[in-house]
Design an enzyme around this catalytic site. Sequence first.
Site, PDB file in Angstrom:
ATOM      1  N   HIS A 168      -9.722   1.274   3.919  1.00 52.02           N
ATOM      2  CA  HIS A 168      -8.516   1.446   4.729  1.00 52.02           C
ATOM      3  C   HIS A 168      -8.852   2.370   5.911  1.00 52.02           C
ATOM      4  O   HIS A 168      -9.655   3.292   5.764  1.00 52.02           O
ATOM      5  CB  HIS A 168      -7.388   2.039   3.884  1.00 52.02           C
ATOM      6  CG  HIS A 168      -6.091   2.036   4.623  1.00 52.02           C
ATOM      7  ND1 HIS A 168      -5.769   3.026   5.522  1.00 52.02           N
ATOM      8  CD2 HIS A 168      -5.073   1.156   4.641  1.00 52.02           C
ATOM      9  CE1 HIS A 168      -4.587   2.743   6.056  1.00 52.02           C
ATOM     10  NE2 HIS A 168      -4.145   1.612   5.537  1.00 52.02           N
ATOM     11  N   GLU A 200      -7.431   4.795   7.101  1.00 56.09           N
ATOM     12  CA  GLU A 200      -7.244   6.224   6.806  1.00 56.09           C
ATOM     13  C   GLU A 200      -8.438   6.773   6.023  1.00 56.09           C
ATOM     14  O   GLU A 200      -8.822   7.929   6.188  1.00 56.09           O
ATOM     15  CB  GLU A 200      -5.913   6.425   6.059  1.00 56.09           C
ATOM     16  CG  GLU A 200      -4.735   6.255   7.014  1.00 56.09           C
ATOM     17  CD  GLU A 200      -3.470   5.678   6.399  1.00 56.09           C
ATOM     18  OE1 GLU A 200      -3.321   5.706   5.169  1.00 56.09           O
ATOM     19  OE2 GLU A 200      -2.627   5.183   7.175  1.00 56.09           O
ATOM     20  N   ASN A 218       0.853  -1.187   0.000  1.00 60.07           N
ATOM     21  CA  ASN A 218       0.000   0.000   0.000  1.00 60.07           C
ATOM     22  C   ASN A 218       0.892   1.241   0.000  1.00 60.07           C
ATOM     23  O   ASN A 218       1.409   1.633   1.033  1.00 60.07           O
ATOM     24  CB  ASN A 218      -0.905  -0.039   1.247  1.00 60.07           C
ATOM     25  CG  ASN A 218      -1.760   1.205   1.366  1.00 60.07           C
ATOM     26  OD1 ASN A 218      -1.833   2.018   0.446  1.00 60.07           O
ATOM     27  ND2 ASN A 218      -2.420   1.357   2.510  1.00 60.07           N
ATOM     28  N   GLY A 259       1.575   2.403  10.750  1.00 64.84           N
ATOM     29  CA  GLY A 259       2.518   3.510  10.630  1.00 64.84           C
ATOM     30  C   GLY A 259       3.135   3.935  11.951  1.00 64.84           C
ATOM     31  O   GLY A 259       3.755   4.989  12.039  1.00 64.84           O
ATOM     32  N   LYS A 283       0.092   4.288  -0.443  1.00 68.16           N
ATOM     33  CA  LYS A 283      -0.547   5.503   0.097  1.00 68.16           C
ATOM     34  C   LYS A 283      -0.230   6.716  -0.793  1.00 68.16           C
ATOM     35  O   LYS A 283      -0.129   6.569  -2.000  1.00 68.16           O
ATOM     36  CB  LYS A 283      -0.122   5.720   1.562  1.00 68.16           C
ATOM     37  CG  LYS A 283      -0.342   4.462   2.405  1.00 68.16           C
ATOM     38  CD  LYS A 283      -0.227   4.702   3.887  1.00 68.16           C
ATOM     39  CE  LYS A 283      -0.438   3.384   4.609  1.00 68.16           C
ATOM     40  NZ  LYS A 283      -0.533   3.553   6.048  1.00 68.16           N
ATOM     41  N   GLU A 331      -6.200  -4.850  10.054  1.00 71.66           N
ATOM     42  CA  GLU A 331      -5.155  -3.867  10.369  1.00 71.66           C
ATOM     43  C   GLU A 331      -5.538  -3.115  11.639  1.00 71.66           C
ATOM     44  O   GLU A 331      -6.341  -2.177  11.580  1.00 71.66           O
ATOM     45  CB  GLU A 331      -5.004  -2.857   9.229  1.00 71.66           C
ATOM     46  CG  GLU A 331      -4.567  -3.464   7.913  1.00 71.66           C
ATOM     47  CD  GLU A 331      -3.952  -2.416   6.995  1.00 71.66           C
ATOM     48  OE1 GLU A 331      -2.798  -2.595   6.610  1.00 71.66           O
ATOM     49  OE2 GLU A 331      -4.622  -1.407   6.698  1.00 71.66           O
ATOM     50  N   SER A 371       2.608  -1.952  10.492  1.00 73.29           N
ATOM     51  CA  SER A 371       4.031  -2.006  10.856  1.00 73.29           C
ATOM     52  C   SER A 371       4.701  -3.342  10.543  1.00 73.29           C
ATOM     53  O   SER A 371       5.581  -3.792  11.281  1.00 73.29           O
ATOM     54  CB  SER A 371       4.235  -1.627  12.327  1.00 73.29           C
ATOM     55  OG  SER A 371       3.836  -0.282  12.537  1.00 73.29           O
TER      56      SER A 371
HETATM   57  P1  PGA Z   1       2.298   0.437   7.677  1.00 70.13           P
HETATM   58  O1  PGA Z   1       0.883   0.648   6.937  1.00 70.13           O
HETATM   59  O2  PGA Z   1       2.856  -0.856   7.157  1.00 70.13           O
HETATM   60  O3  PGA Z   1       3.105   1.632   7.301  1.00 70.13           O
HETATM   61  O4  PGA Z   1       1.995   0.348   9.139  1.00 70.13           O
HETATM   62  C1  PGA Z   1       0.038  -0.430   6.688  1.00 70.13           C
HETATM   63  C2  PGA Z   1      -1.240   0.048   6.041  1.00 70.13           C
HETATM   64  O5  PGA Z   1      -1.713   1.141   6.409  1.00 70.13           O
HETATM   65  O6  PGA Z   1      -1.807  -0.623   5.171  1.00 70.13           O
END
Ligand code: PGA
Length: 258
Positions: A96, A98, A6, A174, A8, A168, A213
């Site tokens: 997601h 976000e 991903n 993140g 982003k 997730e 992460s």
């Molecule tokens: P990250 O993001 O691996 O940076 O924690 C995962 C995601 O948001 O899909």
Amino acid sequence: MLLAANWKLNKTGREAVHFLNNYAQALPPSDVPTVLLAPFTALPALCDAFEGTKLPRAQLSYGAQNFYFEESGAFTGEVSADMLLEHGCTHVIVGHSERRAIFGESDELLGKKVVRAVEKGLVPIFCIGETLTEREAGQLESVLTRQLDRGLSRLTNEQFLKIVIAYEPVWAIGTGVVATPEQAEAAHQFVRTRLKAMIGESANKLSILYGGSVTPANAYSLMSQPNIDGALVGGASLKVDSLMALHTECVRAAKEKQ
Ligand code: PGA
């Protein structure tokens, strides 16, 4: 086992193509496909560049991070499933955290997106997960149940088998704070049980990815868990070496599970 990157809000078309070419060149044949989830504006360039990679889609493909369920019309700023298909997308992330938290996407809206993606032949990677406050309040199971029920209730049993789920935990995205393999497996097991209640034993065939992460250092211990079928990776997917190392760990875990 599936490895989903991903990206982003990262990478221009040029950067995405550079990544694709380097990754495709280094990728060994395996049973673990990689899917690159790119920003909309990088999709045309990826589509052109993909022709040159000669890799089968079963090994490497790409998709988008969002779309809108309507076909066309007065929806300023939105992109339809057909527009993604026109650029060779095979997958699309839906829901997601976000999108849910920053852009206010509701369970109901996401339910419409999931069903439209499947109808159009795009594989939705449907994301669920609890916040830290919810986890600490003992609401993990009720949150996951609500997200699964509202997000997937419009699907027929046949359509169900065409989706991918990603668990997730929001507190792990993140942040560098990864769920322990035991925490992740417990949540995945709960999701699997819930999916079985919805569609029966065929839920065993559904892929449930873990995200939050994930790095090359922790991927193997997570991916070896019985109900974890792949990873959705943000930060550690942005560099070719790092995604390649993640792929190696996924292959190692997949072999062990056979
Ligand atoms: P990250 O993001 O691996 O940076 O924690 C995962 C995601 O948001 O899909």
